[in-house]
Each structure stands twice: as structure tokens, then as C-alpha cells.
Motif scaffolding. Structure first.
Motif, mmCIF file in Angstrom:
data_model
loop_
_atom_site.group_PDB
_atom_site.id
_atom_site.type_symbol
_atom_site.label_atom_id
_atom_site.label_comp_id
_atom_site.label_asym_id
_atom_site.label_seq_id
_atom_site.Cartn_x
_atom_site.Cartn_y
_atom_site.Cartn_z
ATOM 1 N N PRO A 440 57.809 50.869 88.316
ATOM 2 C CA PRO A 440 58.913 50.755 87.613
ATOM 3 C C PRO A 440 59.023 49.203 87.233
ATOM 4 O O PRO A 440 59.701 48.931 86.457
ATOM 5 C CB PRO A 440 59.887 51.266 88.606
ATOM 6 C CG PRO A 440 59.325 50.931 89.955
ATOM 7 C CD PRO A 440 57.792 51.325 89.681
ATOM 8 N N GLY A 441 58.421 48.454 87.782
ATOM 9 C CA GLY A 441 58.666 46.742 87.414
ATOM 10 C C GLY A 441 57.385 46.384 86.528
ATOM 11 O O GLY A 441 57.513 45.272 86.164
ATOM 12 N N ALA A 443 56.056 46.428 82.831
ATOM 13 C CA ALA A 443 56.069 46.809 81.525
ATOM 14 C C ALA A 443 54.816 46.977 80.679
ATOM 15 O O ALA A 443 54.758 47.775 79.703
ATOM 16 C CB ALA A 443 57.002 45.604 80.835
ATOM 17 N N ASP A 444 53.960 46.190 80.894
ATOM 18 C CA ASP A 444 52.605 46.011 80.472
ATOM 19 C C ASP A 444 51.421 45.299 81.272
ATOM 20 O O ASP A 444 52.036 44.597 82.291
ATOM 21 C CB ASP A 444 52.687 45.259 79.021
ATOM 22 C CG ASP A 444 51.666 45.718 78.027
ATOM 23 O OD1 ASP A 444 51.736 44.904 76.829
ATOM 24 O OD2 ASP A 444 50.896 46.621 78.295
ATOM 25 N N ARG A 465 56.225 41.824 83.424
ATOM 26 C CA ARG A 465 57.279 42.416 84.094
ATOM 27 C C ARG A 465 58.374 42.872 83.160
ATOM 28 O O ARG A 465 58.477 42.652 82.104
ATOM 29 C CB ARG A 465 57.776 41.319 85.129
ATOM 30 C CG ARG A 465 57.092 40.659 86.058
ATOM 31 C CD ARG A 465 57.935 39.637 86.958
ATOM 32 N NE ARG A 465 57.375 38.851 88.093
ATOM 33 C CZ ARG A 465 57.029 37.515 87.992
ATOM 34 N NH1 ARG A 465 57.063 36.984 86.866
ATOM 35 N NH2 ARG A 465 56.275 37.057 88.711
ATOM 36 N N THR A 466 58.936 43.980 84.022
ATOM 37 C CA THR A 466 60.248 44.608 83.078
ATOM 38 C C THR A 466 61.259 43.758 83.229
ATOM 39 O O THR A 466 61.230 42.355 83.871
ATOM 40 C CB THR A 466 60.522 45.799 83.531
ATOM 41 O OG1 THR A 466 61.035 45.438 84.982
ATOM 42 C CG2 THR A 466 59.724 46.940 83.515
ATOM 43 N N GLU A 467 62.387 43.391 82.395
ATOM 44 C CA GLU A 467 63.545 42.730 82.160
ATOM 45 C C GLU A 467 64.028 42.747 83.660
ATOM 46 O O GLU A 467 64.731 41.670 83.916
ATOM 47 C CB GLU A 467 64.466 42.938 81.014
ATOM 48 C CG GLU A 467 63.729 42.646 79.683
ATOM 49 C CD GLU A 467 64.724 42.862 78.749
ATOM 50 O OE1 GLU A 467 64.329 42.669 77.692
ATOM 51 O OE2 GLU A 467 66.115 43.337 78.892
ATOM 52 N N SER A 468 64.064 43.857 84.366
ATOM 53 C CA SER A 468 64.927 44.069 85.512
ATOM 54 C C SER A 468 64.294 43.821 86.723
ATOM 55 O O SER A 468 64.597 43.921 87.872
ATOM 56 C CB SER A 468 65.544 45.311 85.624
ATOM 57 O OG SER A 468 64.339 46.293 85.585
ATOM 58 N N SER A 469 62.961 43.348 86.565
ATOM 59 C CA SER A 469 61.800 43.281 87.729
ATOM 60 C C SER A 469 61.126 41.575 87.632
ATOM 61 O O SER A 469 60.296 41.705 87.920
ATOM 62 C CB SER A 469 60.992 44.016 87.666
ATOM 63 O OG SER A 469 61.183 45.500 87.650
ATOM 64 N N GLU A 499 53.525 38.283 77.461
ATOM 65 C CA GLU A 499 53.102 39.178 76.704
ATOM 66 C C GLU A 499 51.509 39.322 76.658
ATOM 67 O O GLU A 499 51.025 38.403 77.059
ATOM 68 C CB GLU A 499 53.686 39.093 75.268
ATOM 69 C CG GLU A 499 53.309 37.956 74.516
ATOM 70 C CD GLU A 499 53.776 37.786 73.209
ATOM 71 O OE1 GLU A 499 53.495 36.867 72.499
ATOM 72 O OE2 GLU A 499 54.600 38.914 72.763
#
Length: 525
Positions: A440-441, A443-444, A465-469, A499
Motif C-alpha cells: 500500500p505504500g 506508488a511505483d 512512495r505514495t503520498e501517504s507513505s 519518479e
């Protein structure tokens, strides 16, 4: 083939299948050593007897030829009894990587749909989380110290060959590999393809007087090939549960081993041991596969072992393709033949083609290596589209490796499919990426191989990372991977970036990543 309880006398027919290996040598040299493991040696007579009992046990299930029987365990003599017994009754043996995590095992077993599963006691616990989901498995036979397991199961059946007609064009063996998409595929081999591997005995210098140490895992092409070559030649095969250097050296000394097959990472570990403590004067040939050898490592090996070295190149889908002969292992010839993968094995035809057009390129020009070999798989199990993508209409296998030909020798330059080879194990980045994407953490993510002194290469994950992680750590990513993947597939390093570099079509530019993390990488292919 006879159904008599005792092996045939006289001159058996030439080896025409897996099943004829124990039959032929039980008739010729019934009391000669066949398989040795953990201090116990079984003669050819015993192995043939036990193989026929396995065949009867499989036939008694009421299932016909073509059914799958799966083996999950380290190198043990029971593997060959099952392999030979399955061949006698037309069943297909599936060898599974025991390093797989339970979710990976579930996928492989679900895909193969075996009716009988043989598992060594040490891996029963690994099966426990998925046991109730193995819907096709009708019987589980435990190999080990269980009085109610394999040994008792054998005694239930007579040592007779079942009245089953088999052909060498029938499927006989399945080995799993992973595609770059992360979906495991099974390379399916006929008896004829496995029979074709027997000819490598001349290349390896194996005869009926040889003692071959089989330490590479039998679920790998190199491990299976070297062991089958030894047994087909009537040699004595000494099995190591795994390729631990000290154990290999002790076995080589105790059993006067003449030949073995390893990967360069194992060679490096072997020379790091106190080799002079062991009497290795019997060792004549050491073969290695997985990658060309580093010249400095070869110097150390020649100095420490003083024997012939032989390199083999191949892949799961083809088994053997080329060999670099002992006479080509000239240390002073740096940048010459020693840097090659050798010449085609008997019966093998090579092409180097433009990977886009499929047209052959000129000698010395890098392209994709295609190989037509009698040892190649017939297909990917129940994957016609994937089979069509790797096999040409005229029988060539697209290896996905980049290289060129010069004076009949093949030189490899890169791996088109981005395969990471870590300690002799193939790691497919797409499979690792598929798992990490589910975190879940994350993003790519992109996965590449980076150099490792110990393993040759190791897995590196580049994560967005995702924005929340924002607090996601390297340790958390690695721990997550270990829940779903075998240890050798898991990242040993994780880098976090904002990125990933992509082209206009959205494909990650791994050549750019390699340049970033491996400054000396040219980025070719």
C-alpha cells in the motif's frame, strides 16, 4: 521391457528414455553403486527395484499417462526413483523450487495440477498454509524419517513394470521458470528431449567409471542435466542436499569424486575454503554454468584445484546450448575465447538475429541469440501464446539474450529480458515488481540487478512512495517482499525516488536506471 521382478540379463537396448536408464544398468552392473546420499549407497538393482514400485504406486491411482507427479525437496535419491518410476508409467514429473514462498508454491501446484505430491519432511510446514487449497492433489507422500511415509508406501507395491505403452515423444518432465511479466511458466520436455541430454557425457568426460557430485538443485536445468548425464553413462552419482562448499569438499574427498557442476558463485565460495585440507586428487573436471567465469577467479581455481574446467551455457527452455571446452580455458587469453560462452553443443544450431526484424546479423554484430537444439522444451504447459512468443516455426528458441558469434564461438553481452542472476538463480524483475506494487505504500517500482561480490548480482528495488507513505523504509519493503517471495528474489537494497524514468509509451527506462546505479553500464540492449 519386462515385468519380471529381477533386472534383465544380457545386452539391453540402447538408452531410449528415462525409464531405460536404471533398467539398462541394473542388467549390466546390478551391484555397482548408482546413488549415494547421506552415507547410504543404493545399487543399480535397488534403484531399478524402487523405481518399479513407484511406477506401480502411480498406476494404482487409476490415472493414465500424462498425469503429473510433483516433487518438493532438496537433492535426494528419491527424486530419481520418482522420475524413473513416473517415466515407466507415462507420468510427468514436476520438480519444484523448494525456496518458493507458500503463495508461490500454491500457484505452481495449482497450475501443474498434480495427482500425487512427494514432499520431504522439512518442507511439510511450508505446505501447511496452502494444503487445503491443493484441490487436485489426491495423495501426499512424505519422504524422510516418517515410518508411515515413502518407505512404507513403496512396500505396498510390487517391483514390476506396469503394462503401459509409452513413447519418447510423450511429455516426461516439467521445470518452472518465471516470465518478465511475473507469471511462472512450466517448460515441458518430452522423453526424447531428455534423452538428447545424454550425449553431453562426452563433453563432460563422464563414463561409467566416473563419480559425479550433484550439488546443484535438481529443479534447475544445469543440476538435472549433469545428474542425468552421469546416470545415463552408468556413473556413480553422489548427491549433496545443496551446494554448501564445505560439504561438497568433504563429499569429494570421501567418495573420490571425479566430476561436478557448479555456478561461479559456488566456485568462489569453494576457493575461499581451506582447500588444501582435503584430498581432491581424484577431481578431473569441474563444470560451471550461469555466467562466464572471472579470469582472476579462474586463476584461483586452477591453482587450488589443478583440474580441467568446462563452461556450459543454456536456459530452462533449452537445457544446454554451448560449451567452452577445457582447452579453451587459457587464463592468459583475456578478452579472447575465455570471455565467450563456447561453441554449440552437438546437434545445436545457433542464429544471432536482429531482435526486431528477426533477420540474421553479420558475424561480430550483437543481436538476439536463437538456438535450435534437440534438448529444447516442446512447449510451455498450457500457455500456447507464450510458447508462440519464444519458439519459431522452424524450431528455434528465442533466448532473450544478446550476443554475437565470432569464429564459431558465442559471446554474450547482455540479457534482453533483464534477468538477474543471483547465486546461480534466475530472478525476473517483473515478478518482484508485481509483488512490491501490491504494497500500500508503493506508488511505483522498478527492479534491476546490481553487482555483488558474494552472489554475482543482487536485487535492487527503486521505489516511488505514495503520498501517504512518506515514512516507508527500506526494511519495511524488504520484509514485505519476504512474505511472498523466495529469499534470493527479495531486494537487498531499496532506493526511494520521486519518479521513475519512462518513455513516451510509459515503459520504464531501465537502461537509464542502470546508468544511474551502475555508471560503467553502456546501456546496450
Amino acid at each position: 521391457m519386462t515385468a519380471a521382478d529381477e533386472p534383465l540379463e544380457g545386452n539391453p537396448e540402447p538408452l531410449s528414455s528415462l525409464a531405460t536408464i536404471p533398467w539398462s544398468w541394473a542388467a549390466r552392473t546390478p551391484d555397482a553403486p548408482c546413488l549415494t546420499y547421506d552415507g547410504t549407497t543404493r545399487s543399480w538393482r535397488e534403484v531399478y527395484d524402487r523405481s518399479r514400485r513407484v511406477a506401480q504406486g502411480l498406476a494404482a491411482s487409476g490415472r493414465g499417462p500424462g498425469e503429473r507427479v510433483l516433487y518438493l525437496g532438496r537433492n535426494r535419491p528419491e527424486f530419481f526413483e520418482i522420475l524413473f518410476g513416473a517415466s515407466l508409467t507415462g507420468w510427468v514429473t514436476v520438480a519444484v523450487n523448494w525456496r518458493l514462498a507458500p503463495p508461490e508454491l500454491l500457484f505452481v501446484i495449482g497450475n501443474a495440477r498434480p495427482k500425487v505430491l512427494f514432499v520431504t519432511r522439512e518442507f511439510l510446514e511450508k505446505l501447511s498454509p496452502v494444503r487445503d487449497k491443493l484441490t487436485t492433489v489426491e495423495s501426499v507422500v512424505v519422504i524422510g524419517d516418517d515410518a508411515d511415509g515413502y518407505e512404507k508406501w513403496l512396500t505396498c507395491w510390487p517391483a514390476r513394470v506396469p503394462p503401459v505403452v509409452t513413447r519418447d515423444t510423450d511429455p516426461a518432465f516439467m521445470m518452472y521458470t518465471s516470465g518478465t511479466t511475473g507469471v511462472p511458466k512450466a517448460a515441458l520436455f518430452t522423453g526424447r528431449a531428455l534423452q538428447a541430454t545424454f550425449g553431453a557425457a562426452d563433453v563432460l568426460g563422464v563414463t561409467r567409471n566416473s563419480v559425479v557430485l550433484a550439488a546443484l538443485p535438481l529443479f534447475h536445468a544445469a543440476g538435472l542435466n549433469s545428474a542425468l548425464v552421469a546416470l545415463a553413462a552408468g556413473a556413480h552419482c553422489v548427491l549433496a542436499a545443496d551446494a554448501k562448499p564445505r560439504s561438497m569438499l568433504e563429499l569429494a574427498q570421501r567418495h573420490r569424486v571425479t566430476t561436478t557442476m557448479v555456478v561461479p558463485a559456488v566456485l568462489k565460495a569453494l576457493v575461499a575454503e581451506d582447500v588444501d585440507r582435503y584430498d581432491l586428487s581424484s577431481v578431473d573436471t569441474i563444470g560451471y554454468a550461469g555466467s562466464p567465469i572471472d579470469p582472476e577467479l579462474l586463476r584461483s581455481c586452477l591453482r587450488r584445484f589443478g583440474c580441467r574446467f568446462l563452461q556450459l551455457y543454456g536456459m530452462t527452455e533449452t537445457i544446454g546450448i554451448t560449451a567452452l571446452a577445457p582447452e579453451d580455458h587459457v587464463v592468459e587469453d583475456e578478452g579472447g575465447k575465455l570471455s565467450s560462452a563456447g561453441r554449440p553443443l552437438p546437434g545445436v544450431t545457433l542464429r544471432v538475429v536482429d531482435p526486431v526484424s528477426g533477420e540474421e546479423v553479420a558475424e561480430g554484430v550483437v543481436g538476439e541469440v536463437w538456438a535450435r537444439t534437440p534438448t529444447a522444451m516442446s512447449e510451455y504447459w498450457e500457455a500456447p501464446q507464450e510458447t508462440a512468443g519464444v519458439r519459431t516455426e522452424d524450431g528455434f528458441v528465442r533466448t532473450g539474450d544478446a550476443g554475437f558469434l565470432r569464429d564459431g564461438y558465442l559471446y554474450l553481452r547482455d540479457r534482453l529480458k533483464d534477468v538477474i542472476i543471483s547465486g546461480g538463480e534466475n530472478v525476473y524483475p517483473g515478478e518482484v515488481e508485481h509483488i512490491l506494487f501490491a504494497h500500500p505504500g508503493v506508488a511505483d517500482v522498478a527492479v534491476i540487478g546490481t553487482p555483488s561480490d558474494e552472489w554475482g548480482e543482487t536485487v535492487r528495488a527503486i521505489v516511488v512512495r505514495t503520498e501517504s507513505s512518506a515514512s516507508l523504509t527500506e526494511g519495511e519493503v524488504i520484509s514485505y517482499a519476504k512474505e511472498f517471495l523466495a529469499g534470493y528474489k527479495c531486494p537487498t537494497a531499496v532506493d526511494f525516488v520521486s519518479e521513475l524514468p519512462r518513455n513516451a509509451s510509459g515503459k520504464v527506462l531501465k537502461t537509464s536506471l542502470r546508468r544511474r546505479y551502475l555508471p560503467d553500464t553502456t546501456g546496450s540492449f
